[in-house]
Design a protein around this motif. Structure first.
Motif, PDB file in Angstrom:
ATOM      1  N   LEU A  24       0.816  -1.208   0.000  1.00 53.55           N
ATOM      2  CA  LEU A  24       0.000   0.000   0.000  1.00 53.55           C
ATOM      3  C   LEU A  24       0.853   1.263   0.000  1.00 53.55           C
ATOM      4  CD1 LEU A  24      -2.801   1.334   0.214  1.00 53.55           C
ATOM      5  CD2 LEU A  24      -2.578   1.153   2.717  1.00 53.55           C
ATOM      6  N   THR A  25       1.904   1.291   0.813  1.00 52.35           N
ATOM      7  CA  THR A  25       2.749   2.489   0.900  1.00 52.35           C
ATOM      8  C   THR A  25       3.389   2.805  -0.446  1.00 52.35           C
ATOM      9  OG1 THR A  25       3.193   2.136   3.250  1.00 52.35           O
ATOM     10  CG2 THR A  25       4.772   3.482   2.026  1.00 52.35           C
ATOM     11  N   ILE A  26       3.948   1.787  -1.096  1.00 51.34           N
ATOM     12  CA  ILE A  26       4.570   1.996  -2.404  1.00 51.34           C
ATOM     13  C   ILE A  26       3.523   2.435  -3.428  1.00 51.34           C
ATOM     14  CG2 ILE A  26       5.713   0.800  -4.310  1.00 51.34           C
ATOM     15  CD1 ILE A  26       7.262  -0.795  -2.240  1.00 51.34           C
ATOM     16  N   TYR A  27       2.332   1.865  -3.341  1.00 49.78           N
ATOM     17  CA  TYR A  27       1.256   2.248  -4.265  1.00 49.78           C
ATOM     18  C   TYR A  27       0.896   3.731  -4.092  1.00 49.78           C
ATOM     19  CZ  TYR A  27      -3.417   2.509  -6.306  1.00 49.78           C
ATOM     20  OH  TYR A  27      -4.512   2.880  -7.027  1.00 49.78           O
ATOM     21  N   LEU A  28       0.737   4.162  -2.844  1.00 49.81           N
ATOM     22  CA  LEU A  28       0.344   5.549  -2.593  1.00 49.81           C
ATOM     23  C   LEU A  28       1.448   6.534  -2.945  1.00 49.81           C
ATOM     24  CD1 LEU A  28      -1.559   5.128   0.808  1.00 49.81           C
ATOM     25  CD2 LEU A  28      -2.542   5.483  -1.467  1.00 49.81           C
ATOM     26  N   LEU A  29       2.688   6.113  -2.788  1.00 52.65           N
ATOM     27  CA  LEU A  29       3.823   7.005  -3.059  1.00 52.65           C
ATOM     28  C   LEU A  29       4.468   6.728  -4.405  1.00 52.65           C
ATOM     29  CD1 LEU A  29       5.596   6.952   0.446  1.00 52.65           C
ATOM     30  CD2 LEU A  29       3.926   8.597  -0.414  1.00 52.65           C
ATOM     31  N   SER A  30       3.816   5.935  -5.241  1.00 51.99           N
ATOM     32  CA  SER A  30       4.449   5.471  -6.474  1.00 51.99           C
ATOM     33  C   SER A  30       4.881   6.619  -7.386  1.00 51.99           C
ATOM     34  CB  SER A  30       3.500   4.524  -7.232  1.00 51.99           C
ATOM     35  OG  SER A  30       2.272   5.180  -7.523  1.00 51.99           O
ATOM     36  N   GLY A  31       4.049   7.662  -7.513  1.00 56.21           N
ATOM     37  CA  GLY A  31       4.409   8.781  -8.379  1.00 56.21           C
ATOM     38  C   GLY A  31       5.665   9.483  -7.902  1.00 56.21           C
ATOM     39  N   TRP A  32       5.719   9.794  -6.617  1.00 53.04           N
ATOM     40  CA  TRP A  32       6.884  10.485  -6.047  1.00 53.04           C
ATOM     41  C   TRP A  32       8.122   9.606  -6.124  1.00 53.04           C
ATOM     42  CZ3 TRP A  32       9.951   9.460  -1.709  1.00 53.04           C
ATOM     43  CH2 TRP A  32      10.808  10.504  -1.331  1.00 53.04           C
ATOM     44  N   LEU A  33       7.968   8.319  -5.793  1.00 53.94           N
ATOM     45  CA  LEU A  33       9.107   7.407  -5.805  1.00 53.94           C
ATOM     46  C   LEU A  33       9.661   7.234  -7.211  1.00 53.94           C
ATOM     47  CD1 LEU A  33       7.785   4.670  -3.333  1.00 53.94           C
ATOM     48  CD2 LEU A  33       9.702   6.220  -2.926  1.00 53.94           C
ATOM     49  N   ALA A  34       8.780   7.059  -8.185  1.00 49.72           N
ATOM     50  CA  ALA A  34       9.236   6.867  -9.559  1.00 49.72           C
ATOM     51  C   ALA A  34       9.955   8.101 -10.093  1.00 49.72           C
ATOM     52  CB  ALA A  34       8.048   6.527 -10.455  1.00 49.72           C
ATOM     53  N   GLN A  35       9.512   9.279  -9.661  1.00 46.59           N
ATOM     54  CA  GLN A  35      10.153  10.517 -10.106  1.00 46.59           C
ATOM     55  C   GLN A  35      11.522  10.697  -9.467  1.00 46.59           C
ATOM     56  OE1 GLN A  35       8.067  14.132  -9.015  1.00 46.59           O
ATOM     57  NE2 GLN A  35       8.720  15.148 -10.901  1.00 46.59           N
ATOM     58  N   ARG A  36      11.620  10.355  -8.184  1.00 45.32           N
ATOM     59  CA  ARG A  36      12.888  10.533  -7.469  1.00 45.32           C
ATOM     60  C   ARG A  36      13.895   9.431  -7.771  1.00 45.32           C
ATOM     61  NH1 ARG A  36      13.091  13.607  -2.849  1.00 45.32           N
ATOM     62  NH2 ARG A  36      15.305  13.036  -2.954  1.00 45.32           N
ATOM     63  N   PHE A  37      13.396   8.219  -8.029  1.00 46.32           N
ATOM     64  CA  PHE A  37      14.286   7.071  -8.234  1.00 46.32           C
ATOM     65  C   PHE A  37      13.863   6.321  -9.497  1.00 46.32           C
ATOM     66  CE2 PHE A  37      13.584   7.843  -3.697  1.00 46.32           C
ATOM     67  CZ  PHE A  37      14.869   8.184  -3.292  1.00 46.32           C
ATOM     68  N   PRO A  38      14.110   6.914 -10.673  1.00 45.22           N
ATOM     69  CA  PRO A  38      13.614   6.317 -11.920  1.00 45.22           C
ATOM     70  C   PRO A  38      14.264   4.984 -12.275  1.00 45.22           C
ATOM     71  CG  PRO A  38      15.057   8.171 -12.379  1.00 45.22           C
ATOM     72  CD  PRO A  38      14.820   8.186 -10.901  1.00 45.22           C
ATOM     73  N   ASP A  39      15.422   4.669 -11.687  1.00 47.51           N
ATOM     74  CA  ASP A  39      16.121   3.432 -12.031  1.00 47.51           C
ATOM     75  C   ASP A  39      15.693   2.251 -11.166  1.00 47.51           C
ATOM     76  OD1 ASP A  39      17.222   4.682  -9.784  1.00 47.51           O
ATOM     77  OD2 ASP A  39      19.152   3.658 -10.038  1.00 47.51           O
ATOM     78  N   VAL A  40      14.745   2.465 -10.262  1.00 51.09           N
ATOM     79  CA  VAL A  40      14.338   1.415  -9.326  1.00 51.09           C
ATOM     80  C   VAL A  40      12.995   0.834  -9.746  1.00 51.09           C
ATOM     81  CG1 VAL A  40      13.686   0.899  -6.936  1.00 51.09           C
ATOM     82  CG2 VAL A  40      15.602   2.451  -7.413  1.00 51.09           C
ATOM     83  N   ASP A  41      12.913  -0.479  -9.790  1.00 53.42           N
ATOM     84  CA  ASP A  41      11.652  -1.158 -10.072  1.00 53.42           C
ATOM     85  C   ASP A  41      10.905  -1.356  -8.762  1.00 53.42           C
ATOM     86  OD1 ASP A  41       9.548  -2.713 -10.851  1.00 53.42           O
ATOM     87  OD2 ASP A  41      10.753  -4.505 -11.271  1.00 53.42           O
ATOM     88  N   PHE A  42       9.934  -0.512  -8.492  1.00 55.43           N
ATOM     89  CA  PHE A  42       9.240  -0.569  -7.208  1.00 55.43           C
ATOM     90  C   PHE A  42       8.196  -1.687  -7.139  1.00 55.43           C
ATOM     91  CE2 PHE A  42      11.084   3.647  -6.782  1.00 55.43           C
ATOM     92  CZ  PHE A  42      11.542   3.581  -5.481  1.00 55.43           C
ATOM     93  N   LEU A  43       8.053  -2.455  -8.220  1.00 56.97           N
ATOM     94  CA  LEU A  43       7.221  -3.645  -8.141  1.00 56.97           C
ATOM     95  C   LEU A  43       8.023  -4.851  -7.647  1.00 56.97           C
ATOM     96  CD1 LEU A  43       5.067  -3.352 -11.383  1.00 56.97           C
ATOM     97  CD2 LEU A  43       4.438  -2.782  -9.021  1.00 56.97           C
ATOM     98  N   SER A  44       9.344  -4.692  -7.554  1.00 59.69           N
ATOM     99  CA  SER A  44      10.172  -5.771  -7.018  1.00 59.69           C
ATOM    100  C   SER A  44      10.078  -5.771  -5.504  1.00 59.69           C
ATOM    101  CB  SER A  44      11.625  -5.598  -7.450  1.00 59.69           C
ATOM    102  OG  SER A  44      12.216  -4.494  -6.778  1.00 59.69           O
ATOM    103  N   HIS A  45      10.242  -6.942  -4.926  1.00 60.01           N
ATOM    104  CA  HIS A  45      10.118  -7.061  -3.475  1.00 60.01           C
ATOM    105  C   HIS A  45      11.234  -6.297  -2.755  1.00 60.01           C
ATOM    106  CE1 HIS A  45       8.714  -8.956   0.231  1.00 60.01           C
ATOM    107  NE2 HIS A  45       9.980  -9.141   0.537  1.00 60.01           N
TER     108      HIS A  45
END
Length: 219
Positions: A59-80
């Motif tokens: 849930l946390t990654i889902y809610l923050l997905s936009g901010w996280l993807a913008q700040r860390f574009p090289d990270v796959d946040f769907l990975s565990h």
């Protein structure tokens, strides 16, 4: 880039891990009174919320997905592995289980369980003999078992921070402080001046440094 790990939706792992860590705490804490069961219940709610995001739905990654993807574009946040957000945010791109926050969390969790078990042995012996617990961890803290629960939860926060557990943590700390205060009222009634003397010399949750303790003893 963080390599993909196990997928989410593993609700069996949520149930297994929650049960294991709740069982460990119960076996070390050995709740008997209603107050003990409340303490364990609060810890259990934290653990279930944690593992529900760790292996169930992030849930946390889902809610923050936009901010996280913008700040860390090289990270796959769907990975565990990306769920170890502190390692990601501070630039650790190797195996997160060897990252500094994960190592510190392991120390805190292990230390918390050790403190929980060590405190119970002293408390059980004291209660069986009808005396005040003042040795072992109780020589350094008035409430080592509550301090142990806080250490364990703090360790899990460093390992896998979530919005829910970050919100729960301060609430649970306040609840443990209130439970401790209720216990102290009962101890005053049961042990009188012995408890008052012990309370003046021993901090509630955070032990004195050696020089602080010497100053307190000489005061």
């Amino acid at each position: 880039m963080i390599d993909p790990g196990p997928s989410y939706g593993l609700w069996s792992l949520v149930a297994i891990n929650s049960a294991v860590f709740i069982f460990f705490a119960a076996s070390f804490f050995k709740p008997r009174s209603p107050r003990d069961w409340r303490s364990l219940g609060m810890y259990s709610a934290f653990i279930v919320a944690l593992f529900a995001e760790m292996y169930g739905f992030p849930l946390t990654i889902y809610l923050l997905s936009g901010w996280l993807a913008q700040r860390f574009p090289d990270v796959d946040f769907l990975s565990h592995d990306a769920g170890h957000l502190l390692e990601v945010m501070f630039g650790w791109r190797a195996n997160p289980h060897f990252g500094p926050f994960h190592i510190l969390s392991t120390v805190l969790i292990g230390g918390g369980f050790w403190l929980l078990a060590a405190a119970w042995k002293v408390l059980y012996a004291a209660q069986s003999g009808g005396r005040l617990a003042t040795t072992g961890p109780y020589a350094r803290l008035r409430h080592p078992q509550y301090a142990a629960f806080v250490l364990i939860m703090l360790g899990f926060l460093l390992q896998w921070p979530t919005l829910i557990t970050l919100t729960m943590f301060p609430v649970l700390v306040v609840a443990y402080v209130r439970l401790a205060r209720h216990e102290e009222l009962a101890a005053v009634a049961a042990f009188g001046e012995d408890w008052s003397r012990y309370a003046r010399q021993t901090p509630a949750f955070i032990p004195h440094w050696p020089d602080q303790r010497e100053s307190a003893d000489s005061a």
